[in-house]
Design an enzyme around this catalytic site. Structure first.
Site, PDB file in Angstrom:
ATOM      1  N   GLU A   1      10.989  17.548  -6.864  1.00 22.58           N
ATOM      2  CA  GLU A   1      11.459  16.178  -7.092  1.00 22.58           C
ATOM      3  C   GLU A   1      10.330  15.377  -7.722  1.00 22.58           C
ATOM      4  O   GLU A   1       9.245  15.911  -7.967  1.00 22.58           O
ATOM      5  CB  GLU A   1      11.930  15.538  -5.791  1.00 22.58           C
ATOM      6  CG  GLU A   1      10.844  15.366  -4.732  1.00 22.58           C
ATOM      7  CD  GLU A   1      11.323  14.544  -3.530  1.00 22.58           C
ATOM      8  OE1 GLU A   1      12.154  13.658  -3.700  1.00 22.58           O
ATOM      9  OE2 GLU A   1      10.830  14.812  -2.427  1.00 22.58           O
TER      10      GLU A   1
ATOM     11  N   ARG B   1      17.133   9.009   9.081  1.00 23.54           N
ATOM     12  CA  ARG B   1      15.970   9.584   8.397  1.00 23.54           C
ATOM     13  C   ARG B   1      14.674   8.988   8.946  1.00 23.54           C
ATOM     14  O   ARG B   1      13.665   9.684   9.071  1.00 23.54           O
ATOM     15  CB  ARG B   1      16.090   9.373   6.884  1.00 23.54           C
ATOM     16  CG  ARG B   1      15.075  10.175   6.090  1.00 23.54           C
ATOM     17  CD  ARG B   1      15.383  10.138   4.603  1.00 23.54           C
ATOM     18  NE  ARG B   1      15.280   8.792   4.067  1.00 23.54           N
ATOM     19  CZ  ARG B   1      15.650   8.446   2.831  1.00 23.54           C
ATOM     20  NH1 ARG B   1      16.154   9.347   2.005  1.00 23.54           N
ATOM     21  NH2 ARG B   1      15.523   7.205   2.413  1.00 23.54           N
TER      22      ARG B   1
ATOM     23  N   LYS C   1       9.765  10.377   5.034  1.00 23.19           N
ATOM     24  CA  LYS C   1       9.324   9.254   4.215  1.00 23.19           C
ATOM     25  C   LYS C   1       8.112   8.624   4.890  1.00 23.19           C
ATOM     26  O   LYS C   1       8.216   7.637   5.620  1.00 23.19           O
ATOM     27  CB  LYS C   1      10.479   8.258   4.073  1.00 23.19           C
ATOM     28  CG  LYS C   1      10.457   7.492   2.778  1.00 23.19           C
ATOM     29  CD  LYS C   1      11.815   6.971   2.421  1.00 23.19           C
ATOM     30  CE  LYS C   1      11.757   5.924   1.335  1.00 23.19           C
ATOM     31  NZ  LYS C   1      11.156   6.371   0.083  1.00 23.19           N
TER      32      LYS C   1
HETATM   33  N1  PLP Z   1      12.486  11.192  -3.054  1.00 24.71           N
HETATM   34  C1  PLP Z   1      11.431  10.420  -2.784  1.00 24.71           C
HETATM   35  C2  PLP Z   1      10.095  11.057  -2.762  1.00 24.71           C
HETATM   36  C3  PLP Z   1      11.606   9.060  -2.537  1.00 24.71           C
HETATM   37  O1  PLP Z   1      10.560   8.273  -2.273  1.00 24.71           O
HETATM   38  C4  PLP Z   1      12.901   8.501  -2.584  1.00 24.71           C
HETATM   39  C5  PLP Z   1      13.118   7.091  -2.289  1.00 24.71           C
HETATM   40  O2  PLP Z   1      13.552   6.714  -1.257  1.00 24.71           O
HETATM   41  C6  PLP Z   1      13.973   9.349  -2.880  1.00 24.71           C
HETATM   42  C7  PLP Z   1      13.735  10.684  -3.108  1.00 24.71           C
HETATM   43  C8  PLP Z   1      15.361   8.825  -2.929  1.00 24.71           C
HETATM   44  O3  PLP Z   1      15.899   8.635  -1.644  1.00 24.71           O
HETATM   45  P1  PLP Z   1      17.039   7.583  -1.380  1.00 24.71           P
HETATM   46  O4  PLP Z   1      18.165   7.927  -2.284  1.00 24.71           O
HETATM   47  O5  PLP Z   1      17.384   7.792   0.052  1.00 24.71           O
HETATM   48  O6  PLP Z   1      16.479   6.248  -1.654  1.00 24.71           O
HETATM   49  C1  COI Z   2      13.193   3.982  -2.684  1.00 23.84           C
HETATM   50  O1  COI Z   2      13.867   4.377  -3.629  1.00 23.84           O
HETATM   51  O2  COI Z   2      13.670   3.246  -1.807  1.00 23.84           O
HETATM   52  C2  COI Z   2      11.809   4.351  -2.522  1.00 23.84           C
HETATM   53  O3  COI Z   2      11.293   4.163  -1.462  1.00 23.84           O
HETATM   54  C3  COI Z   2      11.072   4.921  -3.649  1.00 23.84           C
HETATM   55  C4  COI Z   2       9.763   4.244  -3.848  1.00 23.84           C
HETATM   56  C5  COI Z   2       8.959   5.082  -4.758  1.00 23.84           C
HETATM   57  C6  COI Z   2       9.938   2.852  -4.351  1.00 23.84           C
END
Ligand code: PLP
Ligand code: COI
Length: 340
Positions: free
Chosen positions: A220, A82, A184
């Site tokens: 989301e 990612r 991200k």
């Molecule tokens: N959506 C957003 C906008 C996020 O910042 C995050 C955090 O990483 C997620 C979803 C969840 O992603 P992950 O499960 O890969 O941490």
């Molecule tokens: C994460 O879950 O790792 C994120 O980056 C989300 C952030 C808003 C803390």
């Protein structure tokens, strides 16, 4: 390995400096070898690409102490992929996948005493990130970049731990249809700050963003994907403008293969919200945080699971996922990386 003398149970989701960070620099078209550092500060040009035009991307994953005292992390290969996608979208050089994984494991190992003990409710949050470090004044990509990994022990993302959160359908947009919602990048979070401060002031924990084009479908929240339960079906959002959450993709597998649920990844109209029995926010930081209510422009939708505790299906998903992460439930092949 002696753990740090910390009241792990009282940690919030806040930054605490640990022992080592990782740093590698990109210059003249290639990455250097990279190294661990005890310097937790960054010195860059006042005109650096990150400072002028927000050229930065990041990742988030966690390290866990298992019940049998191993230190592990969860699917860092997906974070590596990612971050490469994020970097490409912002015209940054990719940090190679194998190097990303090795650097994550090396950094966790160097901060072993900061990985909270099994059962403490805390984990070590690992934050890889990359930014344009050389000077740019015309709008263009920087020539030089820095990749770093910092670690910090954390507790629950939402104050109150497992207490259901109150969401608000935001009046602001998060991600344009052909924009950057699927990566991200720091810029997605900078522009969410006004919305989150406003939502907090109104008594909500987070914003639930609708799709920007029609404002009729669920996307989301600012920092997590959303999942819903309807009968024995796990329903989650399909959209090109949400972040492909590692946690959500893992939960889809857990729901189907461990819990025998039907999984639907599809568009979710806002009008369907009152039909769900349970909902949760899922992400590395959020783990699975139950949703208690969603305010749709003054109309309060109360999830039948209530405001006091997780609903039964979300609880099962939570227990199974965290069991896999902490070594009490057998993981699918390739999900758990051991820190040697
Ligand atoms: N959506 C957003 C906008 C996020 O910042 C995050 C955090 O990483 C997620 C979803 C969840 O992603 P992950 O499960 O890969 O941490
Ligand atoms: C994460 O879950 O790792 C994120 O980056 C989300 C952030 C808003 C803390």
């Amino acid at each position: 390995m002696e753990k740090q003398n910390i009241d792990w149970g009282s940690l919030n989701f806040e930054y605490h400096e640990t022992d080592k960070s990782y740093v590698s620099n990109f210059k003249n078209g290639s990455w250097d070898d990279g190294e661990l550092t005890s310097d937790h500060t960054v010195t860059i040009s006042e005109c650096a690409g990150v400072l002028q035009y927000s050229q930065s991307v990041f990742e988030g994953l966690k390290a866990y102490t298992t019940k049998d005292s191993r230190i592990v992390t969860f699917r860092p290969d997906l974070n590596a992929d990612r971050m490469i996608d994020s970097a490409k979208r912002l015209e940054m050089p990719a940090f190679p996948k194998e190097r990303f994984i090795d650097a994550v494991l090396e950094t966790i190992k160097a901060n072993e005493s900061w990985v909270p003990p099994y059962g403490s409710g805390a984990t070590l949050y690992v934050r890889p990130y990359m930014f344009g470090s050389s000077a740019v004044i015309g709008v263009k990509p920087a020539d030089e970049y820095q990749f770093r990994i910092l670690t910090t022990p954390v507790g629950p993302y939402f104050k109150g731990g497992a207490k259901p959160v109150k969401l608000k359908i935001s009046n602001f947009d998060r991600a344009a249809p052909r924009g950057t919602g699927h990566i991200k990048a720091g810029l997605n979070y900078a522009m969410s700050l006004h919305a989150i401060v406003s939502a907090h002031a109104e008594g909500f924990n987070e914003n639930l963003y609708p799709d920007s084009a029609t404002r009729t479908k669920v996307e989301e929240t600012g920092g997590a994907n959303i999942i819903f339960i309807k009968g024995n079906t796990f329903v989650t959002v399909k959209s090109p403008s949400i972040l492909p959450s590692v946690t959500r993709r893992s939960l889809e597998y857990v729901a189907e293969h461990y819990l025998g649920m039907t999984v639907e990844e599809r568009e979710i109209p806002l009008t369907e919200l009152p039909e769900f029995e349970e909902a949760g926010l899922c992400g590395t930081a959020a783990v699975i945080s139950p949703v208690g209510s969603i305010n749709n422009h003054g109309r309060e939708i109360l999830l039948p699971s209530g405001m006091d505790q997780m609903g039964p299906k979300i609880q099962k998903l939570y227990d199974t996922l965290t069991g896999i992460q902490m070594g009490t439930i057998e993981a699918p092949e390739g999900w758990i990386y051991e820190v040697k």
